[in-house]
Each structure stands twice: as C-alpha cells, then as structure tokens.
Motif scaffolding. Sequence first.
Motif, PDB file in Angstrom:
ATOM      1  N   ASN A   2      45.737  31.719  34.567  1.00 35.25           N
ATOM      2  CA  ASN A   2      46.061  30.425  35.153  1.00 35.25           C
ATOM      3  C   ASN A   2      45.128  30.162  36.344  1.00 35.25           C
ATOM      4  O   ASN A   2      44.329  31.013  36.726  1.00 35.25           O
ATOM      5  N   SER A   3      45.251  28.986  36.915  1.00 34.10           N
ATOM      6  CA  SER A   3      44.322  28.582  37.984  1.00 34.10           C
ATOM      7  C   SER A   3      44.426  29.493  39.204  1.00 34.10           C
ATOM      8  O   SER A   3      43.408  29.796  39.838  1.00 34.10           O
ATOM      9  N   ASN A   4      45.623  29.957  39.526  1.00 36.99           N
ATOM     10  CA  ASN A   4      45.806  30.826  40.683  1.00 36.99           C
ATOM     11  C   ASN A   4      45.065  32.152  40.486  1.00 36.99           C
ATOM     12  O   ASN A   4      44.412  32.657  41.402  1.00 36.99           O
ATOM     13  N   GLU A   5      45.152  32.714  39.297  1.00 39.35           N
ATOM     14  CA  GLU A   5      44.464  33.974  39.011  1.00 39.35           C
ATOM     15  C   GLU A   5      42.946  33.803  39.071  1.00 39.35           C
ATOM     16  O   GLU A   5      42.237  34.664  39.590  1.00 39.35           O
ATOM     17  N   ILE A   6      42.463  32.693  38.547  1.00 39.16           N
ATOM     18  CA  ILE A   6      41.016  32.429  38.594  1.00 39.16           C
ATOM     19  C   ILE A   6      40.562  32.285  40.042  1.00 39.16           C
ATOM     20  O   ILE A   6      39.530  32.832  40.435  1.00 39.16           O
ATOM     21  N   LEU A   7      41.339  31.549  40.847  1.00 38.55           N
ATOM     22  CA  LEU A   7      40.986  31.380  42.256  1.00 38.55           C
ATOM     23  C   LEU A   7      40.967  32.715  42.992  1.00 38.55           C
ATOM     24  O   LEU A   7      40.118  32.937  43.859  1.00 38.55           O
ATOM     25  N   LYS A  22      37.112  38.919  33.077  1.00 42.02           N
ATOM     26  CA  LYS A  22      38.311  38.098  33.279  1.00 42.02           C
ATOM     27  C   LYS A  22      37.969  36.614  33.233  1.00 42.02           C
ATOM     28  O   LYS A  22      38.725  35.813  32.690  1.00 42.02           O
ATOM     29  N   LEU A  23      36.835  36.249  33.799  1.00 41.81           N
ATOM     30  CA  LEU A  23      36.458  34.841  33.872  1.00 41.81           C
ATOM     31  C   LEU A  23      35.967  34.282  32.536  1.00 41.81           C
ATOM     32  O   LEU A  23      36.150  33.104  32.256  1.00 41.81           O
ATOM     33  N   THR A  24      35.337  35.136  31.728  1.00 43.48           N
ATOM     34  CA  THR A  24      34.721  34.636  30.502  1.00 43.48           C
ATOM     35  C   THR A  24      35.431  35.046  29.226  1.00 43.48           C
ATOM     36  O   THR A  24      35.358  34.336  28.230  1.00 43.48           O
ATOM     37  N   GLY A  25      36.062  36.222  29.231  1.00 42.24           N
ATOM     38  CA  GLY A  25      36.702  36.720  28.019  1.00 42.24           C
ATOM     39  C   GLY A  25      35.717  37.289  27.016  1.00 42.24           C
ATOM     40  O   GLY A  25      36.063  37.497  25.854  1.00 42.24           O
ATOM     41  N   LYS A  69      42.031  24.136  42.334  1.00 37.79           N
ATOM     42  CA  LYS A  69      42.954  24.003  43.468  1.00 37.79           C
ATOM     43  C   LYS A  69      44.013  22.933  43.189  1.00 37.79           C
ATOM     44  O   LYS A  69      45.182  23.119  43.523  1.00 37.79           O
ATOM     45  N   LYS A  70      43.603  21.829  42.585  1.00 40.03           N
ATOM     46  CA  LYS A  70      44.562  20.777  42.239  1.00 40.03           C
ATOM     47  C   LYS A  70      45.583  21.301  41.225  1.00 40.03           C
ATOM     48  O   LYS A  70      46.775  21.044  41.346  1.00 40.03           O
ATOM     49  N   LEU A  71      45.106  22.025  40.233  1.00 44.26           N
ATOM     50  CA  LEU A  71      46.017  22.605  39.243  1.00 44.26           C
ATOM     51  C   LEU A  71      46.957  23.605  39.868  1.00 44.26           C
ATOM     52  O   LEU A  71      48.133  23.661  39.516  1.00 44.26           O
TER      53      LEU A  71
END
Length: 76
Positions: A2-7, A22-25, A69-71
């Motif tokens: 989710n967006s929080n994990e990516i951030l 993690k970012l690309t898979g 951040k918005k997500l």
Amino acid sequence: MNSNEILKVISKQWCSLEDLKKLTGLGKNNLLKLKRDIKNNLNNNSIPNKLLPMNEVVKYLNIDIDYLKKLDRKEE
C-alpha cells in the motif's frame, strides 16, 4: 504494497536490492539488470557497492510521491 509501505521504503537514503524488489516485484536477474541500469545513469562512482541512492531510484521508477501521500491520507 500500500502507499504507506511504499513511502516507508522510499524514505530511506539508500536503496538495497531488497528494497528494489519490494518496489518493483521483479526477480533477482531483472533486479540486478535494473540496478546496473540505474547505476550506469549515475556519474558519481563514490556510492556504496551494494546500494543505490533512493532519490535516483525514485526518479528512475517515476514514483509520484505526492500522489502516494494523498493516498496515504485517504487510507487513514
């Protein structure tokens, strides 16, 4: 992720191969190729061997931080 994990991942100064995964898979061979491509785009050779600057990874992958951040705010 989710967006929080990516951030959380992109908030680090350095990007490891595990962070890149993690970012690309992507799988290991494609990760190594991607890492080499990003490293070749850098003109500075004074970076740690196994790490990449996270800001360069974010640029290369075209990650929209403002959108994440918005997500993240909406998920709360």
